[in-house]
Design an enzyme around this catalytic site. Structure first.
Site, PDB file in Angstrom:
ATOM      1  N   ASP A   7       0.894  -1.161   0.000  1.00  0.00           N
ATOM      2  CA  ASP A   7       0.000   0.000   0.000  1.00  0.00           C
ATOM      3  C   ASP A   7       0.930   1.207   0.000  1.00  0.00           C
ATOM      4  OD1 ASP A   7      -2.168   1.751   0.235  1.00  0.00           O
ATOM      5  OD2 ASP A   7      -2.135   1.630   2.421  1.00  0.00           O
ATOM      6  N   GLU A  63      -1.186  -1.697  -4.715  1.00  0.00           N
ATOM      7  CA  GLU A  63      -2.431  -0.970  -4.903  1.00  0.00           C
ATOM      8  C   GLU A  63      -2.169   0.218  -5.814  1.00  0.00           C
ATOM      9  OE1 GLU A  63      -4.958   1.549  -1.863  1.00  0.00           O
ATOM     10  OE2 GLU A  63      -5.227  -0.591  -1.469  1.00  0.00           O
ATOM     11  N   HIS A 136      -2.580   0.673   6.870  1.00  0.00           N
ATOM     12  CA  HIS A 136      -1.751   0.536   5.670  1.00  0.00           C
ATOM     13  C   HIS A 136      -1.239  -0.897   5.501  1.00  0.00           C
ATOM     14  CE1 HIS A 136      -1.915   4.786   4.865  1.00  0.00           C
ATOM     15  NE2 HIS A 136      -1.448   5.050   6.078  1.00  0.00           N
TER      16      HIS A 136
END
Length: 174
Positions: A7, A63, A136
């Protein structure tokens, strides 16, 4: 298959390693906001190199960037951080799959619009984690889990960046 989920972010990058359906490591790489941009990017790159060195992932799920109504500066800073991460992954010849937030949410919760709380709950439940997982790191584990589901039963055929097709934009399940 050992999958590194990421992330990306400049202040905090979440990462998680999944192997054989189990989370083996997860955490955050943070940078000091008092440092210059080059120093922060260097610190992020070194942190990512350490995670890669320690875990030797065979694949990576990252992501893709998604911004609602944030300023251009925030988007640029995140893109620079993401570029640093992609450089480290490329340098280590780790195949990267980009996944949209909606695709990841759909795979874990059944809804492409799941809340952060719902995502964190499902990550802990699916990966049988009893401990607290930062937002996260949970997002990173979710990306790795999604890629693991996508590739279960068959091998990845490509070694380059994938995941920008119409199915991903439509929010296809992993």
């Amino acid at each position: 298959m050992r999958i590194l989920g990421i992330d990306p972010g400049l202040s905090a990058t979440g990462y998680g390693i999944i192997e054989n359906g189990l989370a083996t490591e997860f955490g955050l790489i943070t940078t000091d906001t008092r440092q210059s941009m080059p120093e922060r990017l260097r610190s992020l790159g070194e942190g990512m190199e350490e995670v890669v060195r320690r875990n030797r992932p065979t694949h990576c799920a990252i992501e893709s960037l998604f911004f609602k109504a944030k300023g251009a500066r925030s988007v640029i800073l995140s893109a620079e951080a993401r570029g640093t991460i992609l450089y480290v992954l490329g340098r280590n010849r780790i195949p990267v799959t980009e996944l949209t937030p909606a695709t990841i949410k759909l795979a874990l919760t059944g809804s492409g619009r799941a809340s952060k709380h719902q995502m964190n709950y499902m990550v802990k439940r699916l990966l049988q984690l009893g401990e607290r997982v930062s937002e996260h790191a949970a997002d990173a584990l979710a990306a790795a889990y999604c890629l693991g589901r996508r590739t279960a039963g068959h091998r990845l055929a490509r070694t380059d960046t994938v995941g920008h097709g119409p199915a991903e934009r439509a929010g296809r399940r992993c």
